[in-house]
Design a protein around this motif. Structure first.
Motif, short mmCIF file in Angstrom:
data_model
loop_
_atom_site.label_atom_id
_atom_site.label_comp_id
_atom_site.label_asym_id
_atom_site.label_seq_id
_atom_site.Cartn_x
_atom_site.Cartn_y
_atom_site.Cartn_z
N ALA A 30 1.18 -37.97 -47.17
CA ALA A 30 1.85 -39.27 -47.14
C ALA A 30 1.37 -40.14 -46.00
O ALA A 30 1.36 -41.38 -46.11
N ASP A 31 0.95 -39.53 -44.89
CA ASP A 31 0.46 -40.30 -43.74
C ASP A 31 -0.98 -39.88 -43.45
O ASP A 31 -1.87 -40.18 -44.23
N THR A 32 -1.22 -39.20 -42.35
CA THR A 32 -2.56 -38.72 -42.02
C THR A 32 -2.53 -37.20 -41.84
O THR A 32 -1.50 -36.63 -41.47
N VAL A 33 -3.65 -36.56 -42.08
CA VAL A 33 -3.73 -35.11 -42.01
C VAL A 33 -3.39 -34.63 -40.59
O VAL A 33 -3.95 -35.11 -39.60
N CYS A 34 -2.45 -33.71 -40.54
CA CYS A 34 -1.98 -33.11 -39.29
C CYS A 34 -1.49 -34.14 -38.28
O CYS A 34 -1.56 -33.93 -37.07
N GLY A 35 -0.98 -35.25 -38.79
CA GLY A 35 -0.44 -36.29 -37.93
C GLY A 35 1.03 -36.13 -37.63
O GLY A 35 1.63 -36.98 -36.97
N GLY A 36 1.65 -35.05 -38.10
CA GLY A 36 3.07 -34.82 -37.87
C GLY A 36 3.31 -33.68 -36.93
O GLY A 36 2.94 -33.71 -35.76
N VAL A 37 3.90 -32.61 -37.44
CA VAL A 37 4.28 -31.47 -36.60
C VAL A 37 3.07 -30.75 -36.04
O VAL A 37 3.07 -30.31 -34.88
N THR A 38 2.01 -30.61 -36.82
CA THR A 38 0.86 -29.81 -36.37
C THR A 38 0.27 -30.34 -35.07
O THR A 38 -0.10 -29.56 -34.19
N LYS A 39 0.18 -31.64 -34.91
CA LYS A 39 -0.41 -32.18 -33.69
C LYS A 39 0.47 -31.96 -32.47
O LYS A 39 0.03 -32.13 -31.33
N ASN A 40 1.73 -31.56 -32.70
CA ASN A 40 2.67 -31.40 -31.59
C ASN A 40 3.05 -29.95 -31.32
O ASN A 40 3.98 -29.68 -30.56
N THR A 41 2.34 -29.02 -31.93
CA THR A 41 2.59 -27.60 -31.67
C THR A 41 2.12 -27.21 -30.27
O THR A 41 1.33 -27.93 -29.64
N THR A 42 2.58 -26.06 -29.78
CA THR A 42 1.98 -25.47 -28.58
C THR A 42 0.84 -24.54 -28.95
O THR A 42 0.19 -23.98 -28.07
N ALA A 43 0.59 -24.34 -30.24
CA ALA A 43 -0.63 -23.73 -30.77
C ALA A 43 -0.84 -22.29 -30.33
O ALA A 43 -1.92 -21.89 -29.91
#
Length: 442
Positions: A60-73
């Motif tokens: 709906a927006d951009t790839v990994c532009g939501g929760v994934t970009k804000n993980t501690t990974a």
């Protein structure tokens, strides 16, 4: 803690220029459609393509532009002091399968990351308790039964004493956006393409209709309400992260077993501290709690980045991966990762790829979304929803009509029922809502 320039976004976002993809333009027919372009959706698309399945992904927006970009990974099979709970709830065989599924996910990441420059590093992982040594001992006993080489640790390189900790060897951490950049090349992806409705094998968007033999819903919180009862089986939880320069290298990955505890890991010269947690739509410590902690324990450090994230929490600490519901053949889901989205995303991709290609997967039963809902958290979720549905206030969430709450720290309208979030001006931030609101002044 010293003052300095603080970037109001994750350090992963600051380190990567993401790939961009065109929007859908017209109708499409494909074997498998993946809805949702976070880590879970991207990995599903990648694994399916590698298995020879014609697959398309819409975001709906951009790839990994939501929760994934804000993980501690963090990539780990250590998801809190969970294994003694799983043994008690489901028995040792199911607990062992859950552990194996996540260890296989860890191995799969290791194999993929050999060919990708994504700062992949092996690290030991630790779950600690501040005040409950019995919980740590119970976890160690469960892991001994599962024949896993965990170790008890009495002291940690953190600025406070602990009652004890459990060490998992040879886990990992990485830069998730660099990883995604490395695996999305060649995938059929459409950004800015929101699915409004799924009817049978058809997904309707504003830019065309997609017909698929099978569909995976990987939209963080499942957005189809009529099946699966996910509005009862999930709630959402917010947490916050700061990245400090000039703080020590703690030499591993650490997390408090308490839901509102703190986590620690290093990335290059930065120390990442997570915490300030609260249920979405409720009050909590947010960044203020983390900044006070840093000022007290790392007074010479400088805060360089700060960001927040949101996690879907299940009734029994196990994700929902598999058929969306008993009565939806060809429709699958991956959701409810309980703050462990990186490892769970890979586990989901491996399980769903097998299910879709007709292979038997030994872990499918563990993650089945159709397992029993009879857990104490179900009553709490229902009570929260009932209270907020009856609260006479505006604005209201377009998802199911719950009263929204103003989040002053992040200047957003948040839904305490199911976790949808909206900007001050009304634009949608997080699902399961699929559209914005007309807000009043906070």
């Amino acid at each position: 803690m010293k003052e300095g320039t603080v970037h109001p976004k994750s350090l992963w976002s600051a380190s990567v220029t993401p790939r961009r993809f065109e929007s859908l333009n017209g109708d499409l027919k494909v074997q498998v459609l993946v809805i949702g372009g976070g880590m879970a959706g991207v990995l599903c698309a990648y694994m399916l393509q590698r298995a020879g399945v014609a697959c398309a992904l819409v975001e709906a927006d951009t790839v990994c532009g939501g929760v994934t970009k804000n993980t501690t990974a963090k990539i780990t099979s250590q998801h809190g002091l969970i294994y003694h709970k799983l043994v008690k709830r489901f028995g040792p065989e199911t607990a062992a399968l859950y552990l194996r599924a996540n260890q296989e996910a860890l191995r799969a990441y290791g194999e993929l990351c050999e060919g990708i420059d994504c700062d992949f590093e092996r690290r030991n992982a630790f779950v600690y308790s501040l005040d409950d040594p019995q919980a740590v001992e119970d976890e160690m006993e469960a892991l001994r039964r599962l024949d896993f080489p965990a170790e008890f640790v009495g002291q940690l390189p953190l600025p406070f004493p602990v009652a004890g900790a459990v060490r998992f060897p040879d886990q990992a951490q990485f830069n998730p956006l660099k990883f995604v950049h490395g695996i999305t090349e060649g995938l059929e992806i459409y950004e800015h393409t929101m699915v409004r409705e799924v009817a049978g094998h058809r997904a309707v968007t504003d830019r065309g209709t997609i017909t698929a033999e099978q569909i995976i819903v990987a939209t963080h919180f499942p957005f189809l309400n009529l099946r699966g009862s996910y509005f009862l089986k999930l709630y959402q939880h917010r947490s916050y992260v700061i990245a400090l320069e000039g703080a020590p290298d703690v030499g591993g990955m650490y997390v408090d077993d308490a839901l509102k505890g703190m986590s620690f890991r290093n990335f290059e010269h930065l120390l990442l501290i997570g915490g300030g947690d609260h249920r979405t739509g409720k009050s909590g410590g947010n960044w203020e709690e983390l900044s006070r902690f840093a000022a007290r324990h790392y007074p010479n450090a400088k805060e360089r980045y700060r960001w927040s994230t949101q996690d879907c929490m299940t009734l029994d600490d196990v994700p929902y991966i598999g058929r969306y519901s008993k009565n939806t053949p060809g429709l699958y889901v991956a959701a409810g990762f309980n703050k462990w989205g990186m490892t769970s995303s890979m586990a989901a991709a491996l399980v769903l790829t097998d299910l879709i290609t007709g292979k038997e997967n030994p872990y499918a039963g563990v993650f089945s979304p159709s397992r029993s809902m009879l857990r104490p958290q179900l009553a709490l979720n229902a009570m929260e929803a009932a209270v907020d549905l009856l609260t006479p206030t505006a604005p209201r969430c377009p998802h199911m009509g719950c009263a929204l709450k103003w989040n002053g720290a992040e200047r957003s309208w948040d839904c305490p029922c199911h976790g949808s979030r909206f900007r001050e001006g009304g634009k949608l931030i997080d699902n399961p809502a699929t559209g914005g609101i007309r807000p009043r002044r906070p």
